[in-house]
Design a protein around this motif. Structure first.
Motif, PDB file in Angstrom:
ATOM      1  N   MET A  16      38.455  50.052  31.203  1.00 22.01           N
ATOM      2  CA  MET A  16      37.784  48.777  31.631  1.00 22.01           C
ATOM      3  C   MET A  16      38.467  49.184  33.118  1.00 22.01           C
ATOM      4  O   MET A  16      37.242  48.610  34.768  1.00 22.01           O
ATOM      5  CB  MET A  16      38.251  47.235  31.891  1.00 22.01           C
ATOM      6  CG  MET A  16      38.567  46.369  30.234  1.00 22.01           C
ATOM      7  SD  MET A  16      36.682  46.492  30.061  1.00 22.01           S
ATOM      8  CE  MET A  16      36.038  45.414  31.148  1.00 22.01           C
ATOM      9  N   PRO A  59      34.615  51.377  34.633  1.00 24.47           N
ATOM     10  CA  PRO A  59      33.597  50.599  35.578  1.00 24.47           C
ATOM     11  C   PRO A  59      34.027  50.277  36.668  1.00 24.47           C
ATOM     12  O   PRO A  59      33.148  49.761  37.470  1.00 24.47           O
ATOM     13  CB  PRO A  59      33.074  49.755  34.310  1.00 24.47           C
ATOM     14  CG  PRO A  59      33.177  50.116  33.046  1.00 24.47           C
ATOM     15  CD  PRO A  59      34.691  50.568  33.880  1.00 24.47           C
ATOM     16  N   LEU A  73      30.227  49.612  32.141  1.00 31.29           N
ATOM     17  CA  LEU A  73      30.674  48.226  31.170  1.00 31.29           C
ATOM     18  C   LEU A  73      30.508  48.060  29.586  1.00 31.29           C
ATOM     19  O   LEU A  73      31.445  47.808  28.746  1.00 31.29           O
ATOM     20  CB  LEU A  73      29.934  47.569  31.886  1.00 31.29           C
ATOM     21  CG  LEU A  73      30.710  47.150  33.334  1.00 31.29           C
ATOM     22  CD1 LEU A  73      30.279  45.373  34.244  1.00 31.29           C
ATOM     23  CD2 LEU A  73      32.462  46.201  32.967  1.00 31.29           C
TER      24      LEU A  73
END
Length: 478
Positions: free
Chosen positions: A322, A325, A460
């Motif tokens: 996470m 991105p 993502l």
């Protein structure tokens, strides 16, 4: 048998995550207190106050590092290995006595060095008394280090966390009125007061043993403590080598790429090295003494290392997947848009963060076994390799190349530690775990490739998918 293993793994995982949450929270409060203190110093004392704080704290840290000989970490191993035995009270008494002796050594060193530090830093002997007063802080730090080692080694992690928390908050509360009323004259007294409050918080959680206090002579103190002192000396030498080589690289980078390149490197290295380290160091508070307590059992060491590696890599996979991105956003939030140059460095280095987690779990076996020479050798090779890789990568690709060198550095370090782990200690990592970790590293590498080629927001898609799988696996563990 299977149910027993499941219950054991569940309990251990819960214990590890509890320790991570406990000390992760304490570290978060520590960072917040540090930010508030620096902010107030900047507002009320100005740039001169910030400079004095940096100078005096650096002097205290330097003397502390050399005088304590790394015994804070090395003594945890001896305490943990005696946990539950009749000799525990004796080893604790020895650690506390070493804390007093090393504190006195540091105190004398600061008193002797005070005139030189004042002259070399300020160009006169006017600040000699200030440096001499800081000898009190150096002494109290050594005494606090011994109590921290006792609490960690005996598994009293909640007490250690509470003492650290109250010490930081109380130290800040005592310092603030000093900043306001005393101005620049508050710098040295506030440092001493901060250390004193931390020491009192630890003493309030001091581990006591029933019966009369054990008395140990100098001979017994040396005989019982020489193992962790020697290990501490190896650890101190390792730290000095790493710091010197890092300084050599920064000096080279400043001459080759200029001050801006140094600033981008420092910002990027802080993000990829210090913040993930918060998770790792929080876990190590429980992991290191647990590993040291079973250092003579290869089966239990293998079990604990495999469990820790599985849990840590899953946690970091979710975090890193996470983060990739959002790397550009994170850089701008922590620094500014001017530091976008460091974004590729931070992004590429995330693969190295995963490799670091793997090596981290195995490398603690060296400390748990008290193998100082091997620790010095492996860490020195690693530091030299980091210097060489950084220079080559910067020449080839600039600041972005430092992310490549960071990843290659930890790839090499994993190989070095794996050789020691498997050949020297005749241990092994389960094949299924190796396969799972390789898949996690590949998944993060895919996120990085997508971010570097298509753009960070496109990462993502693989990032969310990777994080979801990691959370699912974590759920299965519990």
């Amino acid at each position: 048998m299977g149910i027993g293993k499941l219950r054991g793994a569940h309990g251990l995982s819960a214990k590890v995550l509890k320790a991570m949450g406990l000390f992760g929270g304490v570290q978060g409060v520590g960072i917040l207190c540090s930010v508030v203190r620096v902010k107030l110093v900047a507002l009320w004392l100005g740039p001169g106050g910030v400079a004095l704080f940096g100078i005096f704290n650096s002097a205290v840290d330097m003397v502390k590092s050399f005088s304590q000989l790394g015994f804070r970490s090395s003594s945890v191993r001896d305490i943990a290995s005696h946990s539950g035995s009749a000799s525990l009270a004796g080893i604790v008494a020895v650690v506390r006595r070493w804390g007093l002796m090393l504190g006195l050594l540091g105190c004398v060193a600061m008193l002797v060095a005070a005139p030189f530090l004042s002259k070399s830093t300020f160009g006169s002997y006017d600040r000699t008394l200030y440096y001499m007063a800081l000898a009190i802080a150096v002494f109290l730090m050594a005494v606090s280090a011994s109590e921290e080692a006792v609490l960690q080694g005996t598994g009293r992690l909640r007490a250690l966390a509470r003492a650290s928390l109250w010490g930081m908050v109380g130290g800040l509360a005592v310092s603030v009125p000093m900043f306001y009323f005393l101005g620049l004259e508050s710098v040295v007294p506030s440092i001493i007061a901060y250390v004193l409050v931390t020491n009192l918080a630890l003493m309030g959680r001091r581990v006591k043993f029933p019966g009369k206090a054990l008395r140990t002579g100098l001979r017994e103190t040396w005989q019982a403590g020489r193992h962790f002192i020697m290990l501490g000396i190896y650890m101190t030498a390792t730290d000095v080598i790493a710091q010197v080589l890092n300084y050599v690289f920064i000096a080279w980078l400043n001459q080759t790429g200029g001050e801006n390149s140094v600033g981008f490197y420092q910002a990027g290295f802080t993000m990829v090295n210090r913040y993930p380290a918060l998770i790792m160091s929080a876990i190590a508070m429980e992991y290191y003494p647990r590993l040291a307590s079973v250092a003579s059992s290869p089966l239990r060491i293998r079990t604990f290392v495999a469990h820790e590696m599985r849990l840590l890599t899953l946690l970091l996979t979710a975090f890193v997947a996470m983060f990739v991105p959002l790397a550009q956003l994170a850089v701008r939030l922590l620094y500014s848009a001017e530091f976008d140059v460091a974004v590729p460095f931070v992004t590429i280095a995330m693969v190295g963060v995963m490799l670091r987690a793997v090596s981290y779990c195995m490398s603690y076996v060296i400390l748990a076994k008290g193998d100082g020479p091997t620790f010095l050798l492996t860490e020195s090779i690693s530091a030299v390799a980091a210097l060489g890789l950084n220079i080559v990568a910067f020449r080839l690709w600039g600041v972005s190349g430092l992310g490549v060198s960071y990843t290659l550095w930890y790839l090499l370090y994993v190989a070095i530690i794996a050789v020691v782990y498997c050949r020297r200690y005749r241990l092994r990592v389960p094949r299924r775990l190796v396969f799972a970790v390789c898949l996690e590293v590949v998944a993060i590498a895919i996120c990085v490739i997508v971010a570097m080629t298509a753009g960070h927001l496109w990462a993502l898609v693989p990032g969310v998918l990777t994080a979801a799988v990691s959370f699912y696996c974590l759920k299965k563990i519990f």
